[in-house]
Motif scaffolding. Structure first.
Motif, PDB file in Angstrom:
ATOM      1  N   LEU A 107       0.826  -1.200   0.000  1.00 30.90           N
ATOM      2  CA  LEU A 107       0.000   0.000   0.000  1.00 30.90           C
ATOM      3  C   LEU A 107       0.867   1.260   0.000  1.00 30.90           C
ATOM      4  O   LEU A 107       0.856   2.049   0.927  1.00 30.90           O
ATOM      5  CB  LEU A 107      -0.942  -0.004   1.209  1.00 30.90           C
ATOM      6  CG  LEU A 107      -2.090  -0.983   1.137  1.00 30.90           C
ATOM      7  CD1 LEU A 107      -2.918  -0.927   2.420  1.00 30.90           C
ATOM      8  CD2 LEU A 107      -2.969  -0.720  -0.065  1.00 30.90           C
ATOM      9  N   THR A 108       1.594   1.414  -1.081  1.00 33.38           N
ATOM     10  CA  THR A 108       2.402   2.610  -1.243  1.00 33.38           C
ATOM     11  C   THR A 108       1.578   3.653  -1.983  1.00 33.38           C
ATOM     12  O   THR A 108       0.591   3.319  -2.655  1.00 33.38           O
ATOM     13  CB  THR A 108       3.673   2.298  -2.052  1.00 33.38           C
ATOM     14  OG1 THR A 108       3.293   1.932  -3.380  1.00 33.38           O
ATOM     15  CG2 THR A 108       4.484   1.188  -1.400  1.00 33.38           C
ATOM     16  N   PRO A 109       1.946   4.919  -1.893  1.00 35.11           N
ATOM     17  CA  PRO A 109       1.228   5.939  -2.673  1.00 35.11           C
ATOM     18  C   PRO A 109       1.204   5.615  -4.164  1.00 35.11           C
ATOM     19  O   PRO A 109       0.207   5.872  -4.846  1.00 35.11           O
ATOM     20  CB  PRO A 109       2.014   7.216  -2.387  1.00 35.11           C
ATOM     21  CG  PRO A 109       2.615   6.992  -1.037  1.00 35.11           C
ATOM     22  CD  PRO A 109       2.945   5.519  -0.998  1.00 35.11           C
ATOM     23  N   GLU A 110       2.264   5.019  -4.657  1.00 36.14           N
ATOM     24  CA  GLU A 110       2.328   4.673  -6.077  1.00 36.14           C
ATOM     25  C   GLU A 110       1.312   3.588  -6.450  1.00 36.14           C
ATOM     26  O   GLU A 110       0.589   3.715  -7.433  1.00 36.14           O
ATOM     27  CB  GLU A 110       3.740   4.198  -6.420  1.00 36.14           C
ATOM     28  CG  GLU A 110       3.941   3.933  -7.896  1.00 36.14           C
ATOM     29  CD  GLU A 110       5.368   3.558  -8.195  1.00 36.14           C
ATOM     30  OE1 GLU A 110       5.613   2.369  -8.496  1.00 36.14           O
ATOM     31  OE2 GLU A 110       6.236   4.456  -8.116  1.00 36.14           O
ATOM     32  N   THR A 111       1.228   2.519  -5.655  1.00 40.53           N
ATOM     33  CA  THR A 111       0.288   1.443  -5.973  1.00 40.53           C
ATOM     34  C   THR A 111      -1.153   1.903  -5.796  1.00 40.53           C
ATOM     35  O   THR A 111      -2.033   1.506  -6.564  1.00 40.53           O
ATOM     36  CB  THR A 111       0.542   0.182  -5.136  1.00 40.53           C
ATOM     37  OG1 THR A 111       0.436   0.497  -3.747  1.00 40.53           O
ATOM     38  CG2 THR A 111       1.897  -0.416  -5.436  1.00 40.53           C
ATOM     39  N   ILE A 112      -1.407   2.743  -4.814  1.00 43.50           N
ATOM     40  CA  ILE A 112      -2.755   3.282  -4.616  1.00 43.50           C
ATOM     41  C   ILE A 112      -3.141   4.150  -5.804  1.00 43.50           C
ATOM     42  O   ILE A 112      -4.269   4.070  -6.309  1.00 43.50           O
ATOM     43  CB  ILE A 112      -2.852   4.051  -3.285  1.00 43.50           C
ATOM     44  CG1 ILE A 112      -2.721   3.090  -2.111  1.00 43.50           C
ATOM     45  CG2 ILE A 112      -4.160   4.829  -3.198  1.00 43.50           C
ATOM     46  CD1 ILE A 112      -2.542   3.752  -0.760  1.00 43.50           C
ATOM     47  N   THR A 113      -2.209   4.953  -6.285  1.00 45.03           N
ATOM     48  CA  THR A 113      -2.477   5.798  -7.457  1.00 45.03           C
ATOM     49  C   THR A 113      -2.794   4.947  -8.676  1.00 45.03           C
ATOM     50  O   THR A 113      -3.759   5.221  -9.399  1.00 45.03           O
ATOM     51  CB  THR A 113      -1.269   6.711  -7.743  1.00 45.03           C
ATOM     52  OG1 THR A 113      -1.045   7.541  -6.598  1.00 45.03           O
ATOM     53  CG2 THR A 113      -1.503   7.578  -8.967  1.00 45.03           C
ATOM     54  N   TYR A 114      -1.991   3.905  -8.922  1.00 47.40           N
ATOM     55  CA  TYR A 114      -2.251   3.016 -10.060  1.00 47.40           C
ATOM     56  C   TYR A 114      -3.612   2.340  -9.936  1.00 47.40           C
ATOM     57  O   TYR A 114      -4.347   2.198 -10.915  1.00 47.40           O
ATOM     58  CB  TYR A 114      -1.154   1.960 -10.195  1.00 47.40           C
ATOM     59  CG  TYR A 114       0.169   2.504 -10.667  1.00 47.40           C
ATOM     60  CD1 TYR A 114       0.252   3.532 -11.592  1.00 47.40           C
ATOM     61  CD2 TYR A 114       1.365   1.992 -10.172  1.00 47.40           C
ATOM     62  CE1 TYR A 114       1.471   4.029 -12.021  1.00 47.40           C
ATOM     63  CE2 TYR A 114       2.590   2.480 -10.594  1.00 47.40           C
ATOM     64  CZ  TYR A 114       2.630   3.505 -11.521  1.00 47.40           C
ATOM     65  OH  TYR A 114       3.839   3.988 -11.937  1.00 47.40           O
TER      66      TYR A 114
END
Length: 94
Positions: A4-11
Motif C-alpha cells: 500500500l504505497t502511494p504509487e500502488t494506490i495511485t495506479y
C-alpha cells in the motif's frame, strides 16, 4: 513488503476509474443495441471500490443512468461516504 504505497494506490485508482468509466460506456452501447446489460449493482460496485469520479464522468459523457433517480441517489451516497472517509482520514491521520 508493503504493497500500500502511494504509487500502488495511485495506479489502483487510475485503473478502477477507467473500469468504471468504460463500464458506463459499454452498458450504454448495449442498451442501445438491445443486448444484455451490466447490472446497476455492478456499476455501483465500481464506484464503491474507488471509481466514483470515473462513474460520474462516464455517466455525464455517455448520458447514461442520468434519469434513474434511485441509481443517482445511490451513486451520490457512495460519493458522500467516500468524501466523508477522506475528510476523516485527513483530519485524524498521524
Amino acid at each position: 513488503m508493503d504493497y500500500l504505497t502511494p504509487e500502488t494506490i495511485t495506479y489502483y485508482l487510475i485503473a478502477i476509474n477507467f473500469v468504471a468509466f468504460a463500464a458506463f460506456g459499454i452498458d450504454k452501447a448495449r442498451a442501445e443495441g438491445g443486448r444484455r446489460r451490466t447490472s446497476e449493482a455492478d456499476l455501483l460496485a465500481f464506484a464503491l471500490l474507488g471509481g466514483t469520479p470515473g462513474a460520474y464522468a462516464g455517466r455525464a459523457l455517455f448520458r447514461h443512468k442520468t434519469r434513474k433517480q434511485p441509481f443517482s441517489n445511490r451513486l451520490f451516497l457512495i460519493a458522500v461516504g467516500q468524501g466523508a472517509l477522506l475528510v476523516f482520514w485527513l483530519v485524524f491521520r498521524s
